[in-house]
Design an enzyme around this catalytic site. Structure first.
Site: not given
Ligand code: NDP
Length: 337
Positions: A22, A50, A55, A178, A207-208, A217, A292, A296
């Site tokens: 996403w 996923d 998306y 989910q 979004s864990p 950060k 990342q 993770n």
């Molecule tokens: P996260 O909370 O894991 O956030 C991920 C983002 O955090 C990355 O894209 C990156 O962004 C940043 N990040 C990741 N790892 C690190 C790190 N080690 N250090 C610093 N920054 C880091 O989850 P998402 O919000 O991306 O959601 C994950 C998945 O959940 C989605 O891809 C989707 O599959 C699902 N989802 C489902 C929804 C639903 O309605 N069912 C809604 C939303 C998500 P950056 O580097 O750009 O800052």
């Protein structure tokens, strides 16, 4: 490597760190970076991926399908979703009607380059379609072999109970939910989790890391780092904004000593935290860079002792959202065309 957990009351095992695309694939990051992130996930032992038809208005499925091309299909678990409007966004390009579900699955399979998905999820509850119609369509898709299992996303406890009961009558199982879940967003704990446990449903949580906020950060009173989601004008900056208050960002910094005590980064601590909940089958993590992903996945297998779980609660006191009513409150009240 990554540990596996059963998904709901089924025999399907998934990697407890699952990769999601996403906001990144076909949007924030270029395709070569997307492929590198998928490669990093595979190399680290992630087998579960996923995505959703919505998306990047279907383009993210295509990018993921291309990145997984050549991999042994049986060694992967590929999940997608249906509900939000896609394509020209006409009256039947949205929701959980039989028409939209039957048409959407075909589009998703083509873009993902596969004959079946392992899990097909209702991305939201559709208040405009009888639940019986939706569940019958899912039953038929399972019988056709186009999806092996069915799940839902952001459904309330009552909706999960009702959906699971109907699925049972129709001869298939609802095995997953989910929802959003993190140290900062705990709204599923009081109602969705108990109902899911009763129904044989587990959580795959999105979004864990609170979209990156829990990595620590983002600092209060400081501009967001260049290239981070909070600076992504294609959508990320808006979706992350609810966590970008000085109060929340300051509280998150209090987690630093807890992470240090466990010899984890703050990002790893955030991912490990959701996995302490035994109804959670997987933490669904996103990434804008392969490093990342590599960082993770190290959250897999970590145990956080009770006293540190308490320290986390104390550190975040006042900025944790726990209201179970938020699931219903955030649910679309009409189809969003
Ligand atoms: P996260 O909370 O894991 O956030 C991920 C983002 O955090 C990355 O894209 C990156 O962004 C940043 N990040 C990741 N790892 C690190 C790190 N080690 N250090 C610093 N920054 C880091 O989850 P998402 O919000 O991306 O959601 C994950 C998945 O959940 C989605 O891809 C989707 O599959 C699902 N989802 C489902 C929804 C639903 O309605 N069912 C809604 C939303 C998500 P950056 O580097 O750009 O800052």
């Amino acid at each position: 490597m990554v540990n596996y957990r059963y998904l709901g009351n089924s025999g399907l095992k998934i990697s407890e760190i699952t990769y999601g695309n996403w906001l990144t694939h076909a949007s924030q990051v270029e395709n070569d970076v997307a492929s590198a992130c998928v490669r990093a996930a595979l190399d680290a032992g992630i087998t579960t991926f996923d995505t959703a038809d919505a998306y990047a208005n279907t383009a993210a499925e295509q990018v993921l399908g291309d990145a997984l091309k050549g991999e042994r299909r049986e060694s992967l678990e590929i999940f997608t979703k249906v509900y939000w409007a896609t394509g020209p966004k006409g009256p039947n390009d949205v929701g959980l009607s039989r028409k939209h579900i039957m048409e959407s699955i075909n589009g998703s399979l083509t873009r993902l380059g596969t004959d079946y998905v392992d899990l097909y999820q209702a991305h939201r509850y559709d208040v405009e379609t009888p639940l019986e119609e939706t569940m019958q369509a899912f039953a038929d898709i399972v019988r056709q072999g186009k999806a092996l299992y069915i799940g839902v996303s952001e459904w309330t406890a009552d909706q999960i109970r009702e959906g699971a009961a109907l699925a049972k009558q129709l001869g298939f199982q609802l095995i997953s939910s989910q929802p959003q879940y993190s140290m900062l967003w705990r709204v599923i704990e009081d109602e969705v989790v108990p109902a899911s446990k009763d129904a044989g449903v587990s959580q795959i949580v999105w979004s864990p890391m609170a979209q990156g906020v829990l990595s620590g950060k983002y600092l209060p009173g400081q501009p967001a780092p260049a290239g981070s989601r909070a600076t992504d004008e294609k959508g990320g900056a808006q979706t992350i904004s609810r966590f970008m208050t000085d109060e929340t960002l300051a509280a998150v910094q209090n987690l630093k000593p807890v992470a240090a005590e466990l010899d984890l980064s703050m990002a790893q601590l955030a991912v490990a935290w959701v996995l302490q909940n035994d109804n959670v089958a997987a933490a669904l993590v996103g990434a804008s860079r392969p490093e990342q992903v590599a960082e993770n996945v190290k959250a897999s297998g970590v145990t956080i002792p009770a006293e540190l779980m308490k320290q986390i609660d104390d550190a975040l006191d006042g900025v944790i959202e726990r209201d179970p009513g938020k699931t219903l409150a955030n649910m679309p009240k009409t189809r969003p065309v």
